[in-house]
Write a protein that holds these residues in place. Sequence first.
Motif, PDB file in Angstrom:
ATOM      1  N   ALA A  94       0.830  -1.207   0.000  1.00  9.97           N
ATOM      2  CA  ALA A  94       0.000   0.000   0.000  1.00  9.97           C
ATOM      3  C   ALA A  94       0.865   1.258   0.000  1.00  9.97           C
ATOM      4  O   ALA A  94       0.570   2.229  -0.705  1.00  9.97           O
ATOM      5  CB  ALA A  94      -0.930  -0.006   1.217  1.00  9.97           C
ATOM      6  N   THR A  95       1.940   1.226   0.778  1.00  8.63           N
ATOM      7  CA  THR A  95       2.851   2.377   0.835  1.00  8.63           C
ATOM      8  C   THR A  95       3.504   2.621  -0.522  1.00  8.63           C
ATOM      9  O   THR A  95       3.605   3.764  -0.990  1.00  8.63           O
ATOM     10  CB  THR A  95       3.922   2.156   1.911  1.00  8.63           C
ATOM     11  OG1 THR A  95       3.287   1.909   3.177  1.00  8.63           O
ATOM     12  CG2 THR A  95       4.831   3.363   2.035  1.00  8.63           C
ATOM     13  N   LYS A  96       3.929   1.545  -1.163  1.00  8.17           N
ATOM     14  CA  LYS A  96       4.546   1.669  -2.484  1.00  8.17           C
ATOM     15  C   LYS A  96       3.533   2.187  -3.507  1.00  8.17           C
ATOM     16  O   LYS A  96       3.874   3.021  -4.362  1.00  8.17           O
ATOM     17  CB  LYS A  96       5.106   0.320  -2.934  1.00  8.17           C
ATOM     18  CG  LYS A  96       6.324  -0.145  -2.136  1.00  8.17           C
ATOM     19  CD  LYS A  96       6.792  -1.512  -2.621  1.00  8.17           C
ATOM     20  CE  LYS A  96       8.038  -1.961  -1.873  1.00  8.17           C
ATOM     21  NZ  LYS A  96       8.473  -3.327  -2.295  1.00  8.17           N
ATOM     22  N   ALA A  97       2.301   1.694  -3.404  1.00  8.62           N
ATOM     23  CA  ALA A  97       1.257   2.147  -4.336  1.00  8.62           C
ATOM     24  C   ALA A  97       0.957   3.629  -4.128  1.00  8.62           C
ATOM     25  O   ALA A  97       0.771   4.381  -5.097  1.00  8.62           O
ATOM     26  CB  ALA A  97      -0.010   1.315  -4.151  1.00  8.62           C
ATOM     27  N   ARG A 130       3.771   5.590  -5.729  1.00 11.30           N
ATOM     28  CA  ARG A 130       3.673   5.631  -7.188  1.00 11.30           C
ATOM     29  C   ARG A 130       2.595   6.618  -7.634  1.00 11.30           C
ATOM     30  O   ARG A 130       2.740   7.285  -8.665  1.00 11.30           O
ATOM     31  CB  ARG A 130       3.347   4.235  -7.733  1.00 11.30           C
ATOM     32  CG  ARG A 130       4.506   3.255  -7.681  1.00 11.30           C
ATOM     33  CD  ARG A 130       4.226   2.020  -8.520  1.00 11.30           C
ATOM     34  NE  ARG A 130       3.062   1.277  -8.032  1.00 11.30           N
ATOM     35  CZ  ARG A 130       3.113   0.311  -7.131  1.00 11.30           C
ATOM     36  NH1 ARG A 130       4.282  -0.024  -6.591  1.00 11.30           N
ATOM     37  NH2 ARG A 130       2.015  -0.323  -6.744  1.00 11.30           N
ATOM     38  N   ALA A 131       1.516   6.699  -6.852  1.00 11.20           N
ATOM     39  CA  ALA A 131       0.421   7.605  -7.213  1.00 11.20           C
ATOM     40  C   ALA A 131       0.738   9.062  -6.896  1.00 11.20           C
ATOM     41  O   ALA A 131       0.113   9.962  -7.464  1.00 11.20           O
ATOM     42  CB  ALA A 131      -0.848   7.179  -6.490  1.00 11.20           C
ATOM     43  N   HIS A 132       1.701   9.277  -6.001  1.00 15.43           N
ATOM     44  CA  HIS A 132       2.049  10.645  -5.582  1.00 15.43           C
ATOM     45  C   HIS A 132       3.571  10.827  -5.612  1.00 15.43           C
ATOM     46  O   HIS A 132       4.196  11.083  -4.575  1.00 15.43           O
ATOM     47  CB  HIS A 132       1.514  10.930  -4.172  1.00 15.43           C
ATOM     48  CG  HIS A 132       0.049  10.701  -4.016  1.00 15.43           C
ATOM     49  ND1 HIS A 132      -0.481   9.475  -3.660  1.00 15.43           N
ATOM     50  CD2 HIS A 132      -1.007  11.540  -4.184  1.00 15.43           C
ATOM     51  CE1 HIS A 132      -1.795   9.574  -3.598  1.00 15.43           C
ATOM     52  NE2 HIS A 132      -2.143  10.817  -3.918  1.00 15.43           N
ATOM     53  N   PRO A 133       4.168  10.717  -6.782  1.00 14.45           N
ATOM     54  CA  PRO A 133       5.638  10.771  -6.869  1.00 14.45           C
ATOM     55  C   PRO A 133       6.233  12.115  -6.446  1.00 14.45           C
ATOM     56  O   PRO A 133       7.417  12.174  -6.095  1.00 14.45           O
ATOM     57  CB  PRO A 133       5.909  10.483  -8.350  1.00 14.45           C
ATOM     58  CG  PRO A 133       4.664  10.896  -9.051  1.00 14.45           C
ATOM     59  CD  PRO A 133       3.550  10.565  -8.111  1.00 14.45           C
ATOM     60  N   LEU A 146       7.389  12.021   1.917  1.00 12.96           N
ATOM     61  CA  LEU A 146       6.855  10.973   2.789  1.00 12.96           C
ATOM     62  C   LEU A 146       6.045  11.557   3.943  1.00 12.96           C
ATOM     63  O   LEU A 146       5.104  10.931   4.431  1.00 12.96           O
ATOM     64  CB  LEU A 146       8.000  10.115   3.338  1.00 12.96           C
ATOM     65  CG  LEU A 146       7.602   8.860   4.126  1.00 12.96           C
ATOM     66  CD1 LEU A 146       6.765   7.930   3.264  1.00 12.96           C
ATOM     67  CD2 LEU A 146       8.839   8.151   4.656  1.00 12.96           C
ATOM     68  N   ASP A 147       6.393  12.764   4.363  1.00 13.22           N
ATOM     69  CA  ASP A 147       5.657  13.412   5.448  1.00 13.22           C
ATOM     70  C   ASP A 147       4.183  13.631   5.100  1.00 13.22           C
ATOM     71  O   ASP A 147       3.351  13.812   5.998  1.00 13.22           O
ATOM     72  CB  ASP A 147       6.292  14.766   5.787  1.00 13.22           C
ATOM     73  CG  ASP A 147       7.611  14.617   6.522  1.00 13.22           C
ATOM     74  OD1 ASP A 147       7.885  13.494   6.999  1.00 13.22           O
ATOM     75  OD2 ASP A 147       8.371  15.598   6.615  1.00 13.22           O
ATOM     76  N   ALA A 148       3.851  13.594   3.831  1.00 15.85           N
ATOM     77  CA  ALA A 148       2.459  13.803   3.417  1.00 15.85           C
ATOM     78  C   ALA A 148       1.608  12.549   3.614  1.00 15.85           C
ATOM     79  O   ALA A 148       0.373  12.617   3.547  1.00 15.85           O
ATOM     80  CB  ALA A 148       2.411  14.236   1.951  1.00 15.85           C
TER      81      ALA A 148
END
Length: 239
Positions: free
Chosen positions: A146-149, A152-155, A159-161
Amino acid sequence: MSNLSSPVLPQHIAIIMDGNRRWAKKRLMPAAVGHAAGAQRVRDIVKMCAELGIAQLSLFAFSTENWKRPEDEVSSLMNLFMIYLKKEIHSMNSNGVRLKVLGDTSRFSAPLQALIAMAEEKTAGNQAITLNVCANYGGRWDMVQATKAWQRAHPDLPLDALTEESLAPYLSTADAPEVDLLVRTGGESRISNFMLWQAAYAEMFFCEDLWPDFTEEKLQQAIQWFSKRDRRFGSSAPL
């Protein structure tokens, strides 16, 4: 089967179906016989949940750790999964069951992957209950994928977001409510890397029955127990 006296029903039940091998061993039979008996039990439990109005039922069929089992047992499990998918399509459609297979299916054989896709497609319009069969699934895997997905959706986002709310839509159960009731058969009192995120506030019902012996009456007992729980979700006062 008697009617439940309480109107308080869990909308999402998750079950760790433990004890197939021990069930077979007690009868001096190979593990494959126990797994086959467990698969037969699945049909009865799914039918009961659909009749009761349970929206989601998640079954832990094969974990990411189960690949460590003997090769012949893994092979028989894969064959049983294929047989189940072929055999149960008609029954699922008759009972309004929508099938979803959750987990990393890329490790399965091409024929099994094709059967999974076919079964999901043919039951996609059913609305009585969603049956999530968790195969090559692990709770830790689910959170990592899920984190990787999300990434990918928010390149372009840091990470703070990332928040709990923004990650949830990328979990394998994105369109399901969180687990209300988690049941484990077989006498063990652990959740074994199953739905770690989704079961954060689940009520946990552990029983001694081996999975092939887990009857509809036993599930009734678990639901009745659930209906009497004081679910506070971290608050100090009853809701």
